[in-house]
Design an enzyme around this catalytic site. Structure first.
Site, mmCIF file in Angstrom:
data_model
loop_
_atom_site.group_PDB
_atom_site.id
_atom_site.type_symbol
_atom_site.label_atom_id
_atom_site.label_comp_id
_atom_site.label_asym_id
_atom_site.label_seq_id
_atom_site.Cartn_x
_atom_site.Cartn_y
_atom_site.Cartn_z
ATOM 1 N N LYS A 144 -61.266 23.952 66.566
ATOM 2 C CA LYS A 144 -59.856 24.041 66.968
ATOM 3 C C LYS A 144 -59.386 22.687 67.483
ATOM 4 C CE LYS A 144 -56.873 26.971 69.906
ATOM 5 N NZ LYS A 144 -56.882 28.088 70.907
ATOM 6 N N SER B 54 -53.807 32.029 69.867
ATOM 7 C CA SER B 54 -53.483 30.698 69.419
ATOM 8 C C SER B 54 -54.524 30.079 68.474
ATOM 9 C CB SER B 54 -53.307 29.782 70.628
ATOM 10 O OG SER B 54 -54.536 29.601 71.298
ATOM 11 N N SER C 182 -56.682 34.444 72.869
ATOM 12 C CA SER C 182 -56.486 33.496 71.766
ATOM 13 C C SER C 182 -57.656 33.357 70.796
ATOM 14 C CB SER C 182 -56.133 32.112 72.316
ATOM 15 O OG SER C 182 -54.765 32.068 72.658
#
Lengths: 94, 490
Positions: free
Chosen positions: B72, B147, B171
């Site tokens: 990420k 997210s 997330s």
């Protein structure tokens, strides 16, 4: 609930420039969110200790010994305006 | 082996074959790097052939033997641009690497790319990325969740075998659910957050997004541990065992009334898959009973005070001085701060900074932040009490299957409700895993989409959680692939 003046005040505290349109929208959006959040105001929790961290850790210590750190030039590399080994910022009197 | 065959392998299976000399790590890396990214899952991608020059250490040795990994874009990676999905960090190349990334690359993992995400991890749909939304590989008119949406979509679509994500209020778990993969949020404190761009520091945690429970254990085993550069990290005592359990005999599963199938806003299809999963638990010998987490219904309220309050402080650092963008037109310092932040941050980040600054401002601090922290105490107590009677708690991960792009962007509160079942877990700091329970149609019809089931465990009992999740995973036997898998060509 949140008026224009409050939005402008909070934006100043947060050092955030908002457009007129954003100020408008922020009033209604923040009011809506706070209305939901306000549900917790009615709970009587006066005897309850607040939790800031869930892991019970206090004062994690280490020996205070100098060690190599990021070299100054490396730390300055990502800066928008590095100057003579420092971070330069705009100044109206410069 | 063909590209398709290579990217079908779970990380554990690929590892076995690399170790046995049947495939090479470079071959696997190149197979993934060759799959076209039609989902906007990556913000930066390594080229095929770059397995040895992508910022990771040399040689495909160590327990992860050169396995490729997506990361990420919230993790700092030395020499590789890191944006956290924000304009304000566009062009930022960190001078150091996050401990979590360093640990897995030291263990032999190779970085395939940096994945797209909601700006500063604030969002549940990936539509808050400054670099465009990620599309869900099951239906590209829908969101992948957020997210960690880029990480989830990449793993689900065969763009990566596994990925690192972060979870503050859901997330990792929610996008894993919406993309039909496994997502684990470890106990707060299990993994170092050094070099992981901070959103809400009392909640943020790093964790794996994988296709199988075994892969999650494999990655967690390398990630966990104390790090002197993050004083909140303590690691998992005894480490992490790879799961092997085949039944759930003697284990008690609580279904919290407040977060269970009858909670407000749970779709019919989600309820059906969830209830089928409860029957599977019973078939495996587990006991299922209703339980209570009375204060969890206030989770969203408490979370949307605490997280924005902490974010408003953490994001003060983006001021145009030390890194990232600076508005070139300002004449004085305050003006430079205000203009840089006003132009650099997106709408949701501004909203949360405003909300947090308001909640922390003079006269409101105790009414909002103090009260939210007291609610948090009650929520954590509820979990502790429930774990006196139950080994695990189970809930749907998200109230709905993946929703359509744009359908919730005008209503922040409706978006926040996605996190209804995941946020209380974060506030309590305990670990939880989302695994695919099956497919279901959204309310209103349409193609069948993945539904996630969340299993929650007491703090630092990840090995037991993974063991139970593994038994359940085998019984569910979820093996569907999205139509977009491997670039869409079967």
């Amino acid at each position: 609930m949140i008026d224009r003046e409050q939005v402008v005040h909070v934006a100043r505290l947060a050092r955030l420039e908002l457009s007129e349109e954003e100020i408008e929208r922020m009033q209604s959006e923040l009011s809506g969110i706070l209305e939901h959040v306000d549900r917790i105001q009615s709970l009587d929790l006066s005897e309850v200790e607040p939790t800031s961290h869930v892991v019970a850790l206090e004062n994690v210590m280490r020996p205070d010994e100098p060690r190599p750190s990021l070299p100054r030039e490396r730390a300055l590399e990502p800066a928008p305006d590095p100057y003579e080994g420092a971070f330069r910022v705009p100044s109206p009197n410069a | 082996m063909s590209i398709r065959e290579l990217i079908e392998l779970s990380a554990a299976e690929a590892l076995r074959r690399i170790t046995a000399g049947e495939i090479s790590a470079a071959e696997l890396f190149d197979a993934y790097a060759a799959v076209p990214d039609e989902l906007n899952a990556y913000l930066w991608r390594a080229e095929p052939g770059a397995a040895d020059g992508n910022g990771a250490g040399a040689g495909a040795e160590g327990p992860l033997a050169g396995l490729p990994l997506a990361v990420k874009d919230i993790f700092c990676t030395e020499g590789i641009a890191t944006t956290a999905g924000s304009r304000i960090l566009e062009g930022y190349v960190p001078p150091y690497t996050a401990t979590s990334v360093q640990r897995v690359t030291d263990a032999g993992a190779r970085i395939l790319g940096k994945t797209n995400m909601d700006e500063f991890a604030m969002g549940s749909s990936n539509e808050n990325s400054a670099f465009g939304p990620v599309l869900n590989p099951w239906d590209t008119s829908r969101v992948p969740g957020g997210s960690s949406g880029g990480s989830a979509a990449a793993v689900a679509a065969g763009l990566a075998p596994w990925a690192l994500g972060t979870d503050t209020g859901g997330s990792i778990r929610q996008p894993a659910a919406l993309c039909g993969i496994v997502g684990l949020k470890p106990t707060y404190g299990a993994i170092s957050r050094y070099g992981m761009i901070a959103f809400a520091s009392s909640l943020d945690q790093c964790g794996p997004l994988t296709r199988t429970v075994t892969d999650a254990a494999l990655l967690l085993r390398e990630l966990q541990g104390r790090d002197e550069r993050d004083s909140t990290s303590v690691g998992i005592e005894g480490g992490v065992e790879l799961p092997s359990r085949e039944d759930l005999r003697g284990l008690r599963f609580g279904v919290p009334r407040e977060l269970g199938p009858d909670a407000e806003g749970i779709e019919a299809g989600v309820r059906e898959v969830f209830e089928r999963t409860l029957r599977r638990i019973e078939e495996l010998g587990g006991e299922v009973d209703e339980c209570e987490l009375p204060h969890s219904r206030h989770g969203i309220s408490a979370y949307y005070v605490i997280a924005p309050a902490e974010a408003s402080a953490n994001l003060a650092r983006y001021d145009g001085v030390r890194y990232g963008m600076r508005d070139p037109d300002a004449r004085d310092l305050t003006g430079m701060y205000e203009r840089t932040r006003g132009r650099g941050f997106g709408a949701e980040v501004k909203r949360r900074i405003m909300l947090g600054t308001y909640a922390l401002s003079s006269g409101y601090y105790d009414a909002y932040y103090g009260q939210a922290q007291r609610v948090r105490t009650k929520i954590a107590e509820d979990f502790r009490a429930a774990f006196e009677s139950f080994d695990f708690l189970v809930t749907p991960t998200a109230p709905t299957v993946a929703f359509e792009l744009g359908s919730k962007t005008d209503d922040p509160l409706a978006m926040y409700m996605n996190d209804y079942c995941t946020v209380p877990v974060s506030l309590a700091g305990v670990p939880a895993i989302s695994l695919p329970g099956g497919l279901a149609q959204p309310d209103g019809g349409g193609p069948e989409l993945p539904v996630g089931v969340q299993v929650i465990a007491p703090a630092f009992t990840e090995s037991k959680l993974l063991d139970a999740a593994y038994a359940l995973e085998q019984a569910i036997g979820f093996d569907a692939r999205p139509p977009g898998f491997g670039g869409g060509e079967a």
